[in-house]
Enzyme design. Structure first.
Site, mmCIF file in Angstrom:
data_model
loop_
_atom_site.group_PDB
_atom_site.id
_atom_site.type_symbol
_atom_site.label_atom_id
_atom_site.label_comp_id
_atom_site.label_asym_id
_atom_site.label_seq_id
_atom_site.Cartn_x
_atom_site.Cartn_y
_atom_site.Cartn_z
ATOM 1 N N HIS A 193 -1.821 -5.326 1.760
ATOM 2 C CA HIS A 193 -3.047 -6.112 1.669
ATOM 3 C C HIS A 193 -2.644 -7.522 1.284
ATOM 4 O O HIS A 193 -1.729 -7.706 0.480
ATOM 5 C CB HIS A 193 -3.966 -5.558 0.571
ATOM 6 C CG HIS A 193 -5.055 -6.532 0.203
ATOM 7 N ND1 HIS A 193 -6.219 -6.636 0.927
ATOM 8 C CD2 HIS A 193 -5.118 -7.481 -0.771
ATOM 9 C CE1 HIS A 193 -6.962 -7.601 0.401
ATOM 10 N NE2 HIS A 193 -6.322 -8.123 -0.628
ATOM 11 N N ARG A 205 3.000 -6.052 9.377
ATOM 12 C CA ARG A 205 2.334 -4.885 9.983
ATOM 13 C C ARG A 205 2.927 -4.549 11.342
ATOM 14 O O ARG A 205 2.970 -3.386 11.753
ATOM 15 C CB ARG A 205 0.828 -5.142 10.069
ATOM 16 C CG ARG A 205 0.149 -5.095 8.699
ATOM 17 C CD ARG A 205 -1.289 -5.574 8.745
ATOM 18 N NE ARG A 205 -1.976 -5.361 7.472
ATOM 19 C CZ ARG A 205 -3.156 -5.872 7.177
ATOM 20 N NH1 ARG A 205 -3.804 -6.640 8.054
ATOM 21 N NH2 ARG A 205 -3.702 -5.633 5.998
ATOM 22 N N ASN A 257 -1.847 0.166 6.997
ATOM 23 C CA ASN A 257 -1.247 -1.074 7.496
ATOM 24 C C ASN A 257 -0.353 -1.785 6.489
ATOM 25 O O ASN A 257 -0.231 -3.013 6.506
ATOM 26 C CB ASN A 257 -2.338 -2.002 8.057
ATOM 27 C CG ASN A 257 -3.435 -2.277 7.052
ATOM 28 O OD1 ASN A 257 -3.248 -2.052 5.853
ATOM 29 N ND2 ASN A 257 -4.571 -2.780 7.515
ATOM 30 N N LYS A 263 0.834 -1.207 0.000
ATOM 31 C CA LYS A 263 0.000 0.000 0.000
ATOM 32 C C LYS A 263 0.873 1.264 0.000
ATOM 33 O O LYS A 263 2.074 1.200 0.294
ATOM 34 C CB LYS A 263 -0.914 -0.019 1.230
ATOM 35 C CG LYS A 263 -1.904 -1.184 1.252
ATOM 36 C CD LYS A 263 -2.833 -1.066 2.454
ATOM 37 C CE LYS A 263 -3.813 -2.219 2.519
ATOM 38 N NZ LYS A 263 -4.783 -2.044 3.629
ATOM 39 N N ARG A 272 -1.043 -14.437 5.273
ATOM 40 C CA ARG A 272 -1.876 -13.638 6.199
ATOM 41 C C ARG A 272 -1.255 -13.624 7.595
ATOM 42 O O ARG A 272 -1.267 -12.605 8.286
ATOM 43 C CB ARG A 272 -3.297 -14.225 6.284
ATOM 44 C CG ARG A 272 -4.155 -13.992 5.070
ATOM 45 C CD ARG A 272 -4.772 -12.613 5.023
ATOM 46 N NE ARG A 272 -5.821 -12.400 6.003
ATOM 47 C CZ ARG A 272 -6.590 -11.321 6.019
ATOM 48 N NH1 ARG A 272 -6.418 -10.346 5.117
ATOM 49 N NH2 ARG A 272 -7.523 -11.172 6.927
ATOM 50 N N THR A 319 -5.378 -6.603 11.188
ATOM 51 C CA THR A 319 -5.662 -5.346 10.475
ATOM 52 C C THR A 319 -5.008 -4.133 11.138
ATOM 53 O O THR A 319 -4.446 -3.279 10.451
ATOM 54 C CB THR A 319 -7.194 -5.136 10.395
ATOM 55 O OG1 THR A 319 -7.767 -6.303 9.790
ATOM 56 C CG2 THR A 319 -7.540 -3.916 9.572
ATOM 57 N N PHE A 342 -16.171 4.759 6.457
ATOM 58 C CA PHE A 342 -14.734 5.028 6.307
ATOM 59 C C PHE A 342 -14.218 4.713 4.914
ATOM 60 O O PHE A 342 -13.035 4.947 4.619
ATOM 61 C CB PHE A 342 -13.915 4.280 7.371
ATOM 62 C CG PHE A 342 -14.166 2.790 7.437
ATOM 63 C CD1 PHE A 342 -15.008 2.253 8.388
ATOM 64 C CD2 PHE A 342 -13.541 1.931 6.545
ATOM 65 C CE1 PHE A 342 -15.238 0.879 8.458
ATOM 66 C CE2 PHE A 342 -13.758 0.562 6.612
ATOM 67 C CZ PHE A 342 -14.615 0.038 7.571
ATOM 68 N N GLU A 383 -9.569 -11.153 -6.564
ATOM 69 C CA GLU A 383 -8.647 -10.006 -6.514
ATOM 70 C C GLU A 383 -7.561 -10.097 -7.593
ATOM 71 O O GLU A 383 -7.153 -9.082 -8.148
ATOM 72 C CB GLU A 383 -8.015 -9.921 -5.115
ATOM 73 C CG GLU A 383 -9.048 -9.577 -4.043
ATOM 74 C CD GLU A 383 -8.540 -9.761 -2.621
ATOM 75 O OE1 GLU A 383 -7.347 -10.096 -2.435
ATOM 76 O OE2 GLU A 383 -9.343 -9.561 -1.688
ATOM 77 N N TYR A 427 -12.538 -3.604 -2.845
ATOM 78 C CA TYR A 427 -13.143 -3.496 -1.513
ATOM 79 C C TYR A 427 -14.670 -3.485 -1.604
ATOM 80 O O TYR A 427 -15.321 -2.726 -0.879
ATOM 81 C CB TYR A 427 -12.634 -2.234 -0.815
ATOM 82 C CG TYR A 427 -11.227 -2.361 -0.249
ATOM 83 C CD1 TYR A 427 -10.861 -3.454 0.540
ATOM 84 C CD2 TYR A 427 -10.279 -1.369 -0.472
ATOM 85 C CE1 TYR A 427 -9.577 -3.564 1.065
ATOM 86 C CE2 TYR A 427 -8.988 -1.472 0.064
ATOM 87 C CZ TYR A 427 -8.650 -2.577 0.833
ATOM 88 O OH TYR A 427 -7.381 -2.683 1.372
HETATM 89 P P1 TYD Z 1 -10.366 -5.697 6.193
HETATM 90 O O1 TYD Z 1 -10.614 -6.513 4.962
HETATM 91 O O2 TYD Z 1 -11.337 -5.806 7.321
HETATM 92 O O3 TYD Z 1 -8.901 -5.966 6.801
HETATM 93 P P2 TYD Z 1 -7.582 -6.736 6.243
HETATM 94 O O4 TYD Z 1 -6.871 -5.766 5.332
HETATM 95 O O5 TYD Z 1 -6.756 -7.013 7.489
HETATM 96 O O6 TYD Z 1 -8.017 -7.988 5.548
HETATM 97 O O7 TYD Z 1 -10.322 -4.145 5.797
HETATM 98 C C1 TYD Z 1 -9.688 -3.729 4.612
HETATM 99 C C2 TYD Z 1 -8.894 -2.476 4.894
HETATM 100 O O8 TYD Z 1 -9.770 -1.408 5.216
HETATM 101 C C3 TYD Z 1 -7.948 -2.586 6.082
HETATM 102 O O9 TYD Z 1 -6.721 -3.172 5.737
HETATM 103 C C4 TYD Z 1 -7.808 -1.152 6.503
HETATM 104 C C5 TYD Z 1 -9.125 -0.528 6.121
HETATM 105 N N1 TYD Z 1 -9.995 -0.323 7.303
HETATM 106 C C6 TYD Z 1 -10.045 0.941 7.895
HETATM 107 O O10 TYD Z 1 -9.367 1.860 7.442
HETATM 108 N N2 TYD Z 1 -10.832 1.135 8.985
HETATM 109 C C7 TYD Z 1 -11.576 0.124 9.526
HETATM 110 O O11 TYD Z 1 -12.276 0.375 10.534
HETATM 111 C C8 TYD Z 1 -11.519 -1.183 8.909
HETATM 112 C C9 TYD Z 1 -12.304 -2.327 9.471
HETATM 113 C C10 TYD Z 1 -10.717 -1.353 7.797
#
Ligand code: TYD
Length: 140
Positions: A121, A104, A118, A11, A87, A93, A59, A132, A51
């Site tokens: 992805h 992370r 973070n 990212k 993962r 996250t 958000f 994806e 997404y």
């Molecule tokens: P998610 O798929 O829940 O997490 P991951 O990347 O760990 O699989 O969410 C996708 C991305 O959305 C996450 O990496 C960061 C962002 N995000 C936020 O910015 N705020 C939030 O409250 C959540 C749940 C996700």
């Protein structure tokens, strides 16, 4: 367990802080195959597809803006159990919940702002990975 592929994105926070190489090195250290790799500028269309389960969240606009801050590095990595194993290497996250030793946990932290930044992805299931990979590598 069989050979499978996962979609990884470095990212914009990971790109800006110079961790493209660290992500690739961690894949190589575990001897996963890098099947495809490119630098790509995200668009609203790509991100809304990627997404799809988050587009209605309050958000989401912040995520979209963040993910377009710089070009990202998109990677397809292949190997036995790579989806779950990577993962675990990525961590949860929120970087503040991620253990040192995870991507992370080593290269991210809490900034006290939304969206969560973070570093990377990675796909969370075989179904997500297939979906994806088609979004970011339609040529494959
Ligand atoms: P998610 O798929 O829940 O997490 P991951 O990347 O760990 O699989 O969410 C996708 C991305 O959305 C996450 O990496 C960061 C962002 N995000 C936020 O910015 N705020 C939030 O409250 C959540 C749940 C996700």
């Amino acid at each position: 367990m069989s050979e499978e592929s996962t979609l990884i994105l470095v990212k914009p926070d990971g790109v800006k802080s110079g961790h493209i190489g660290d992500v690739i090195t961690r894949l190589e250290n575990r001897r996963y195959t890098i099947t495809a790799l490119k630098v790509i500028q995200a668009t609203p269309e790509l991100l809304q597809a990627h997404y799809a389960q988050l587009v209605d969240k309050p958000f989401y606009p912040g995520i979209e803006a963040f993910m377009m801050e710089t070009p990202m590095v998109a990677i397809v990595a292949t190997g036995v159990d790579v989806i779950n194993s990577f993962r675990k290497m990525v961590g949860p996250t929120k970087p503040e919940d991620a253990m040192p030793g995870t991507i992370r946990g080593d290269f991210g932290r809490a900034w006290g702002t939304q969206p969560i930044k973070n570093v990377v992805h990675s796909s969370d299931s075989p179904e997500s990975a297939a979906r994806e990979i088609k979004i970011w590598f339609p040529e494959l």
